[in-house]
Design a protein around this motif. Structure first.
Motif, PDB file in Angstrom:
ATOM      1  N   TYR A  29       0.818  -1.213   0.000  1.00 43.42           N
ATOM      2  CA  TYR A  29       0.000   0.000   0.000  1.00 43.42           C
ATOM      3  C   TYR A  29       0.860   1.275   0.000  1.00 43.42           C
ATOM      4  CZ  TYR A  29      -3.840  -3.099   1.397  1.00 43.42           C
ATOM      5  OH  TYR A  29      -4.781  -4.099   1.460  1.00 43.42           O
ATOM      6  N   PHE A  30       2.153   1.122   0.220  1.00 41.43           N
ATOM      7  CA  PHE A  30       3.036   2.288   0.312  1.00 41.43           C
ATOM      8  C   PHE A  30       3.439   2.760  -1.081  1.00 41.43           C
ATOM      9  CE2 PHE A  30       4.905   0.846   4.692  1.00 41.43           C
ATOM     10  CZ  PHE A  30       3.624   0.860   5.205  1.00 41.43           C
ATOM     11  N   THR A  31       3.514   4.071  -1.225  1.00 41.08           N
ATOM     12  CA  THR A  31       3.937   4.676  -2.491  1.00 41.08           C
ATOM     13  C   THR A  31       5.102   5.615  -2.231  1.00 41.08           C
ATOM     14  OG1 THR A  31       1.665   4.611  -3.337  1.00 41.08           O
ATOM     15  CG2 THR A  31       3.222   6.034  -4.499  1.00 41.08           C
ATOM     16  N   LYS A  32       6.195   5.416  -2.955  1.00 42.33           N
ATOM     17  CA  LYS A  32       7.372   6.271  -2.794  1.00 42.33           C
ATOM     18  C   LYS A  32       7.423   7.284  -3.939  1.00 42.33           C
ATOM     19  CE  LYS A  32      11.283   4.493  -1.412  1.00 42.33           C
ATOM     20  NZ  LYS A  32      12.598   3.790  -1.374  1.00 42.33           N
ATOM     21  N   LYS A  33       7.615   8.562  -3.590  1.00 43.77           N
ATOM     22  CA  LYS A  33       7.691   9.623  -4.599  1.00 43.77           C
ATOM     23  C   LYS A  33       8.868  10.539  -4.300  1.00 43.77           C
ATOM     24  CE  LYS A  33       2.800   9.816  -5.925  1.00 43.77           C
ATOM     25  NZ  LYS A  33       1.626  10.702  -6.126  1.00 43.77           N
ATOM     26  N   GLU A  34       9.436  11.092  -5.354  1.00 49.11           N
ATOM     27  CA  GLU A  34      10.534  12.048  -5.227  1.00 49.11           C
ATOM     28  C   GLU A  34      10.061  13.443  -5.621  1.00 49.11           C
ATOM     29  OE1 GLU A  34      13.960  10.816  -7.398  1.00 49.11           O
ATOM     30  OE2 GLU A  34      14.383   9.111  -6.069  1.00 49.11           O
ATOM     31  N   GLY A  52       2.640  10.963   5.396  1.00 50.79           N
ATOM     32  CA  GLY A  52       3.928  10.937   4.717  1.00 50.79           C
ATOM     33  C   GLY A  52       5.046  10.575   5.678  1.00 50.79           C
ATOM     34  N   ILE A  53       5.997   9.794   5.198  1.00 49.26           N
ATOM     35  CA  ILE A  53       7.216   9.470   5.939  1.00 49.26           C
ATOM     36  C   ILE A  53       8.387   9.971   5.117  1.00 49.26           C
ATOM     37  CG2 ILE A  53       8.653   7.647   6.914  1.00 49.26           C
ATOM     38  CD1 ILE A  53       6.154   5.897   7.075  1.00 49.26           C
ATOM     39  N   VAL A  54       9.178  10.883   5.679  1.00 51.34           N
ATOM     40  CA  VAL A  54      10.314  11.440   4.942  1.00 51.34           C
ATOM     41  C   VAL A  54      11.449  10.420   4.928  1.00 51.34           C
ATOM     42  CG1 VAL A  54      11.943  13.341   4.740  1.00 51.34           C
ATOM     43  CG2 VAL A  54       9.650  13.760   5.664  1.00 51.34           C
ATOM     44  N   VAL A  55      11.876  10.051   3.734  1.00 53.14           N
ATOM     45  CA  VAL A  55      12.980   9.106   3.566  1.00 53.14           C
ATOM     46  C   VAL A  55      14.300   9.851   3.443  1.00 53.14           C
ATOM     47  CG1 VAL A  55      13.948   7.262   2.124  1.00 53.14           C
ATOM     48  CG2 VAL A  55      11.465   7.423   2.472  1.00 53.14           C
ATOM     49  N   SER A  56      14.307  10.907   2.656  1.00 55.85           N
ATOM     50  CA  SER A  56      15.517  11.720   2.472  1.00 55.85           C
ATOM     51  C   SER A  56      15.110  13.145   2.154  1.00 55.85           C
ATOM     52  CB  SER A  56      16.390  11.154   1.346  1.00 55.85           C
ATOM     53  OG  SER A  56      15.700  11.215   0.099  1.00 55.85           O
ATOM     54  N   GLY A  57      16.067  14.065   2.328  1.00 51.23           N
ATOM     55  CA  GLY A  57      15.779  15.472   2.059  1.00 51.23           C
ATOM     56  C   GLY A  57      15.107  16.138   3.238  1.00 51.23           C
ATOM     57  N   ILE A  58      14.348  17.180   2.967  1.00 48.18           N
ATOM     58  CA  ILE A  58      13.654  17.914   4.029  1.00 48.18           C
ATOM     59  C   ILE A  58      12.475  18.669   3.423  1.00 48.18           C
ATOM     60  CG2 ILE A  58      15.158  19.942   3.825  1.00 48.18           C
ATOM     61  CD1 ILE A  58      14.908  20.209   6.907  1.00 48.18           C
ATOM     62  N   LEU A  59      11.368  18.662   4.133  1.00 44.34           N
ATOM     63  CA  LEU A  59      10.167  19.372   3.720  1.00 44.34           C
ATOM     64  C   LEU A  59       9.901  20.512   4.692  1.00 44.34           C
ATOM     65  CD1 LEU A  59       7.775  16.316   3.094  1.00 44.34           C
ATOM     66  CD2 LEU A  59       9.563  17.219   1.597  1.00 44.34           C
ATOM     67  N   THR A 105      12.619  12.573  -0.827  1.00 41.30           N
ATOM     68  CA  THR A 105      11.852  11.362  -1.109  1.00 41.30           C
ATOM     69  C   THR A 105      10.895  11.109   0.046  1.00 41.30           C
ATOM     70  OG1 THR A 105      13.719  10.414  -2.346  1.00 41.30           O
ATOM     71  CG2 THR A 105      11.974   8.903  -1.646  1.00 41.30           C
ATOM     72  N   VAL A 106       9.652  10.800  -0.296  1.00 37.90           N
ATOM     73  CA  VAL A 106       8.609  10.590   0.705  1.00 37.90           C
ATOM     74  C   VAL A 106       7.885   9.283   0.407  1.00 37.90           C
ATOM     75  CG1 VAL A 106       6.449  11.474   1.684  1.00 37.90           C
ATOM     76  CG2 VAL A 106       8.269  13.072   1.018  1.00 37.90           C
ATOM     77  N   ILE A 107       7.596   8.514   1.461  1.00 33.74           N
ATOM     78  CA  ILE A 107       6.726   7.350   1.357  1.00 33.74           C
ATOM     79  C   ILE A 107       5.341   7.769   1.839  1.00 33.74           C
ATOM     80  CG2 ILE A 107       6.177   5.081   2.333  1.00 33.74           C
ATOM     81  CD1 ILE A 107       9.122   4.448   2.348  1.00 33.74           C
ATOM     82  N   TRP A 108       4.339   7.508   1.007  1.00 33.57           N
ATOM     83  CA  TRP A 108       2.966   7.874   1.351  1.00 33.57           C
ATOM     84  C   TRP A 108       2.182   6.631   1.773  1.00 33.57           C
ATOM     85  CZ3 TRP A 108       1.944  12.853   1.890  1.00 33.57           C
ATOM     86  CH2 TRP A 108       2.732  13.778   1.188  1.00 33.57           C
ATOM     87  N   VAL A 109       1.482   6.750   2.893  1.00 37.94           N
ATOM     88  CA  VAL A 109       0.683   5.655   3.437  1.00 37.94           C
ATOM     89  C   VAL A 109      -0.763   6.131   3.536  1.00 37.94           C
ATOM     90  CG1 VAL A 109       0.395   4.026   5.335  1.00 37.94           C
ATOM     91  CG2 VAL A 109       2.673   4.951   4.822  1.00 37.94           C
ATOM     92  N   PRO A 110      -1.702   5.456   2.882  1.00 41.28           N
ATOM     93  CA  PRO A 110      -3.101   5.885   2.989  1.00 41.28           C
ATOM     94  C   PRO A 110      -3.552   5.968   4.441  1.00 41.28           C
ATOM     95  CG  PRO A 110      -2.873   4.223   1.264  1.00 41.28           C
ATOM     96  CD  PRO A 110      -1.541   4.290   1.988  1.00 41.28           C
ATOM     97  N   VAL A 111      -4.387   6.936   4.734  1.00 43.57           N
ATOM     98  CA  VAL A 111      -4.852   7.156   6.102  1.00 43.57           C
ATOM     99  C   VAL A 111      -5.503   5.904   6.669  1.00 43.57           C
ATOM    100  CG1 VAL A 111      -6.623   8.362   7.447  1.00 43.57           C
ATOM    101  CG2 VAL A 111      -5.085   9.665   5.976  1.00 43.57           C
ATOM    102  N   TYR A 112      -6.354   5.236   5.875  1.00 43.45           N
ATOM    103  CA  TYR A 112      -7.064   4.070   6.400  1.00 43.45           C
ATOM    104  C   TYR A 112      -6.100   2.929   6.699  1.00 43.45           C
ATOM    105  CZ  TYR A 112      -6.800   1.681   1.845  1.00 43.45           C
ATOM    106  OH  TYR A 112      -6.359   1.065   0.699  1.00 43.45           O
ATOM    107  N   VAL A 113      -4.995   2.830   5.945  1.00 38.21           N
ATOM    108  CA  VAL A 113      -3.992   1.806   6.201  1.00 38.21           C
ATOM    109  C   VAL A 113      -3.255   2.110   7.499  1.00 38.21           C
ATOM    110  CG1 VAL A 113      -1.843   0.741   5.372  1.00 38.21           C
ATOM    111  CG2 VAL A 113      -3.718   1.213   3.774  1.00 38.21           C
TER     112      VAL A 113
END
Length: 223
Positions: A29-34, A52-59, A105-113
């Motif tokens: 269910y996880f989606t990774k985006k840059e 969102g889970i930050v994998v690298s970088g900074i938001l 880079t961010v991993i996105w996790v649906p709220v319901y998950v």
């Protein structure tokens, strides 16, 4: 000298972000985006459908004043999650605009998950509570540093506070001095000059974004 709270215990050795990512039952269910630096990820008012889970970088979370001045409310660094404060306080839309400060880079996790994961895993829920507590203490740390007038005092307060939050870990600097300068509400040039001077005077050594050989006794004397 201000008092600090310290979060300790074996259960917090594995960060919440790592516990989430290693659960094989939900990884599909996880989606990774840059994202590129300065890219707007979510404008203010966007519905919160994912964590969102930050994998690298900074938001960064920003608002704009009436005259167009950008006001940064928070930064999200690797292993940070968002928008946990908004969602768990009942807010369902972003109250700020979310940007990538640099390539991230961010991993996105649906709220319901995420809700299902938390309901079925007590360790994960506890790790989330520890994460939220630590983030709240960090926010207090940056707010309280404004009680100090000089850059040296603010730097000392930040180092001592970060050390007390994670006593057995090295003090990690943000990805850039510009970010730390914004957190401490000082100019980047002034911060850079003070860090070099303090390092020369033996307060600490900066090695690959880590502060080592930190003299906590001398730093505490400044406060």
């Amino acid at each position: 000298m201000h008092d600090y709270f310290t979060i300790t215990g074996n259960s917090c050795r594995i960060p919440f972000a790592d516990l989430c990512r290693r659960d094989a039952r939900y990884q599909s269910y996880f989606t990774k985006k840059e994202y590129q630096g300065s890219q707007c990820i979510h404008p203010q008012g966007t519905k919160i459908n994912h964590f969102g889970i930050v994998v690298s970088g900074i938001l960064k979370a920003v608002d704009n004043t009436l005259d167009g001045t950008e006001m940064c409310h928070a930064y999200f660094e690797p292993k940070d999650i968002f928008p946990e404060f908004l969602y768990f306080s009942g807010e369902r839309y972003y109250t700020y605009s979310l940007y990538a400060e640099k390539k991230s880079t961010v991993i996105w996790v649906p709220v319901y998950v995420m809700e299902e994961m938390l309901s079925k895993d007590q360790q994960l829920m506890y790790a989330l509570l520890l994460y939220i507590s630590q983030r709240g203490l960090k926010n207090q740390l940056y707010l309280h540093c404004l009680n100090y007038q000089t850059i040296r005092e603010r730097v000392a307060y930040w180092i001592v506070g970060m050390n007390n939050l994670a006593p057995n870990e090295a003090v990690h600097m943000p990805c850039s001095q510009a970010v730390l300068a914004n957190m401490l509400h000082v100019s980047r040039a002034s911060l850079n000059q003070e860090l070099k001077l303090m390092e020369k005077e033996g307060f600490f050594k900066i090695v690959k974004k880590e502060m080592r050989e930190v003299d906590m006794g001398r730093l505490n004397e400044l406060l």
